[in-house]
Design a protein around this motif. Structure first.
Motif, PDB file in Angstrom:
ATOM      1  N   ARG A  38       0.813  -1.223   0.000  1.00 55.35           N
ATOM      2  CA  ARG A  38       0.000   0.000   0.000  1.00 55.35           C
ATOM      3  C   ARG A  38       0.846   1.274   0.000  1.00 55.35           C
ATOM      4  NH1 ARG A  38      -5.233   0.561   1.111  1.00 55.35           N
ATOM      5  NH2 ARG A  38      -5.339  -1.557   1.957  1.00 55.35           N
ATOM      6  N   LYS A  39       1.768   1.379   0.945  1.00 52.88           N
ATOM      7  CA  LYS A  39       2.535   2.617   1.077  1.00 52.88           C
ATOM      8  C   LYS A  39       3.433   2.843  -0.134  1.00 52.88           C
ATOM      9  CE  LYS A  39       5.717   5.084   4.147  1.00 52.88           C
ATOM     10  NZ  LYS A  39       6.517   5.028   5.395  1.00 52.88           N
ATOM     11  N   ARG A  42       1.380   3.683  -3.256  1.00 55.83           N
ATOM     12  CA  ARG A  42       0.801   5.023  -3.108  1.00 55.83           C
ATOM     13  C   ARG A  42       1.820   6.085  -3.510  1.00 55.83           C
ATOM     14  NH1 ARG A  42      -4.096   7.617  -1.002  1.00 55.83           N
ATOM     15  NH2 ARG A  42      -3.551   9.823  -1.026  1.00 55.83           N
ATOM     16  N   GLU A  43       3.029   5.936  -3.024  1.00 52.84           N
ATOM     17  CA  GLU A  43       4.083   6.911  -3.350  1.00 52.84           C
ATOM     18  C   GLU A  43       4.378   6.922  -4.846  1.00 52.84           C
ATOM     19  OE1 GLU A  43       7.309   5.752  -0.857  1.00 52.84           O
ATOM     20  OE2 GLU A  43       6.452   6.650   0.955  1.00 52.84           O
ATOM     21  N   ASN A  45       2.342   6.031  -7.290  1.00 53.69           N
ATOM     22  CA  ASN A  45       1.199   6.539  -8.047  1.00 53.69           C
ATOM     23  C   ASN A  45       1.094   8.053  -7.995  1.00 53.69           C
ATOM     24  OD1 ASN A  45       0.113   4.102  -9.076  1.00 53.69           O
ATOM     25  ND2 ASN A  45      -0.796   3.631  -7.092  1.00 53.69           N
ATOM     26  N   GLU A  46       1.484   8.643  -6.873  1.00 55.29           N
ATOM     27  CA  GLU A  46       1.356  10.092  -6.722  1.00 55.29           C
ATOM     28  C   GLU A  46       2.453  10.864  -7.445  1.00 55.29           C
ATOM     29  OE1 GLU A  46      -0.968  10.731  -2.513  1.00 55.29           O
ATOM     30  OE2 GLU A  46       1.205  10.445  -2.439  1.00 55.29           O
ATOM     31  N   GLN A 104     -11.103   3.732  -4.446  1.00 50.25           N
ATOM     32  CA  GLN A 104     -10.177   4.598  -3.706  1.00 50.25           C
ATOM     33  C   GLN A 104     -10.880   5.227  -2.512  1.00 50.25           C
ATOM     34  OE1 GLN A 104      -6.968   4.575  -4.590  1.00 50.25           O
ATOM     35  NE2 GLN A 104      -7.562   3.271  -6.303  1.00 50.25           N
ATOM     36  N   LEU A 171      -6.715   8.263  -3.384  1.00 50.24           N
ATOM     37  CA  LEU A 171      -5.793   8.700  -4.433  1.00 50.24           C
ATOM     38  C   LEU A 171      -6.485   9.685  -5.362  1.00 50.24           C
ATOM     39  CD1 LEU A 171      -2.852   8.044  -5.259  1.00 50.24           C
ATOM     40  CD2 LEU A 171      -3.782   6.324  -6.832  1.00 50.24           C
TER      41      LEU A 171
END
Length: 527
Positions: A38-39, A42-43, A45-46, A104, A171
């Motif tokens: 997850r973490k 997430r990084e 994708n952003e 999301q 997200l």
């Protein structure tokens, strides 16, 4: 100078993203979501590798989320160009991206609810200096819910703010996903589309899922010199599978000389079971499960895999080869995508026309199938102890309703979890698959898996049918390169775990091609 930068699905499978830079234009090839821890995901994708406002056009190979899932992040941060794809893919995205936005939001809300509930439990326990009773737990849960299946968004947000708890934010939202759809244009296969200054693209059938395309991009120099040709395969489908046409092997004469092919390698060093064995394998698994009095849980991508499963189950039920237990398709997205399939019979192969369409039969509907819509109905299915089949998203068990079916059934050895597609590294699906196969070989103690923050013993049978994969295996990948009428100069091998990409590149080089595996961020200059 023309160059291609490799920024996603380079040395890994998810997050497909590459950039064609002609100097005058920057063309984005796919805008996929990273999936996994997850973490970490997430990084990734952003963070976009280039300024989104610099991208003039985007080409989308197909609608799977690992290729399209970051489109709402692209369009809300400075992008003002067009997203060009095939017509079936555009129709599918109307549902895919909205569903992704919903996931999301839902996942963020559920994680916030779980964290807040745990905090309140601990606070009450600390206050009373003893284990809190179930009655008190129930009171706290009611405080955070509007009903048995609906969380109270406002109450959760207010309490998190009151206690200074960190909040998980989505997200992107459904509204942002909806806004992104206005950027997308769909075109027929075989038509040439202008996408930049001296740049065109033509789509050919890739056979992976409905609407998936090989994109042949032509860059014509301003001085009128020899055009450059880049072929981006996206994901390549299998040959002789049901429903869709096979991957293209015959390209138009003007598109045969390829300066750079960017080819996927998900199964670059693996072989699938023969396509003909899929029906028999599914039949045997279902019969064994029903004889135990259990249910068959199939984590499945809502787009492509679910429709193929429905198609084969329809044939098995029609022939009387299996017990006709209820089939629940528990994914509103899958229901909508199945409608999109019904709207594009021009993409079907000859066999589908012969078996179903020419007899006036819809391939995707039969008496024993039920498309589950509401959360309440889904919860009733999770608690049903009679034998049945559940096909539910997500395919890698990272989100969606499949998680709730798993947590109700994973601890019972009468049930079967059947994986029918690729499970990326660090996903729950991969962990269940690997631990389940170990457990089936013999283990004194059932391994545990964590679902929505809670650990469960993996006692259900775990089986795998690899032939259901929508990805070409190493022989079929090689077939696209060597048996097509293409003349290819250089080949970039992407979209595969490191060992798969390396093995396929090695095989290409051994067969006389000039292949390489780009590293993340690497740029390849074309002459």
């Amino acid at each position: 100078m023309v160059e291609v930068g490799f920024f996603g699905a380079a040395g890994e499978v998810t997050g497909s993203m590459h950039v064609l830079d002609t100097g005058a234009d920057k063309i984005l090839l796919d805008c996929g979501m990273f999936q996994g821890r997850r973490k970490e995901s997430r990084e990734k994708n952003e963070n976009f590798p280039i300024n989104r406002s610099d991208i003039t056009t985007m080409i989308l190979s197909h609608a799977h989320i690992d290729h399209s899932g970051r489109i709402p992040l692209l369009t809300k941060e400075g992008f003002s160009g067009r997203i060009v794809t095939t017509r079936p893919t555009k129709d599918a995205l109307d549902y895919m991206l909205l569903d992704s936005g919903h996931i999301q939001e839902s996942d963020a809300l559920y994680l916030n609810y779980k964290a807040l509930r745990t905090f309140l439990y601990q606070a009450e326990q600390s206050k009373t200096k003893q284990q809190i009773a179930n009655k008190e737990k129930s009171r706290i849960k009611k405080l955070l819910k509007k009903g048995p299946h609906e969380l109270d968004v406002d109450a959760i947000a207010a309490l998190q703010k009151e206690y200074g708890l960190d909040m998980v934010t989505p997200l992107y939202t459904q509204e942002e996903a909806l806004e992104s759809l206005s950027f997308i244009d769909g075109y027929p296969f075989g038509s040439q589309v202008t996408i930049g200054r001296g740049i065109t693209v033509k789509f050919y059938v890739a056979g992976h899922i409905l609407g998936s395309a090989f994109s042949v991009i032509t860059v014509t120099p301003e001085n009128g010199g020899k055009p450059l040709k880049i072929l981006f395969t996206g994901d390549i489908g299998r040959f002789e599978k049901p429903i869709l046409k096979d991957p293209t092997l015959e390209f138009d004469e003007e598109d045969r000389d390829i300066d750079l092919m960017i080819i996927e390698s998900t199964y670059g060093d693996r072989e699938h079971a023969p396509v003909a064995d899929l029906s028999g394998s599914l039949k045997d698994t279902l019969i064994r499960t029903v004889e135990r009095g259990g249910s068959l849980l199939i984590p499945s991508f809502a787009f492509g895999r679910t429709q193929e499963l429905i198609y084969i189950l329809h044939q098995l039920y029609e022939s009387g080869a299996v017990p006709k237990v209820p089939v629940y398709v528990d994914s509103p997205l899958a229901s909508n995508i199945t409608k999109v399939f019904g709207e594009h019979p021009e993409t079907y192969d000859k066999e589908t026309h012969k078996i179903f369409l020419e007899k006036g039969i819809n391939p995707f509907y039969f008496k024993d199938i039920k498309f589950v819509e509401s959360v309440e109905e889904s919860m009733r299915v999770t608690q049903d102890e009679t034998p049945h089949i559940v096909i539910s998203a997500s395919g890698m068990c990272e989100a969606g309703r499949i998680l709730h079916h798993l947590r109700y059934k994973i601890h019972n050895p009468k049930h079967t979890i059947l994986t029918v597609g690729y499970m990326a590294q660090h996903t729950l699906g991969r962990r269940i698959e690997e631990l389940g196969l170990q457990e089936n070989q013999a283990a004194d103690k059932a391994p545990e898996v964590k679902i929505l923050g809670k650990s469960y013993p993996l006692k259900a049978h775990v089986e795998k049918i690899g032939g259901f994969s929508a990805h070409a295996d190493r022989h079929e990948l090689m077939r696209v390169v060597s048996e097509s009428n293409l003349r290819v100069k250089d080949i970039a091998v992407v979209h595969g775990e490191a060992d798969q990409s390396a093995a396929f590149a090695r095989r290409l080089n051994e067969n006389g091609y000039n292949a390489f595996v780009p590293t993340p961020g690497e740029r390849f200059k074309l002459p």
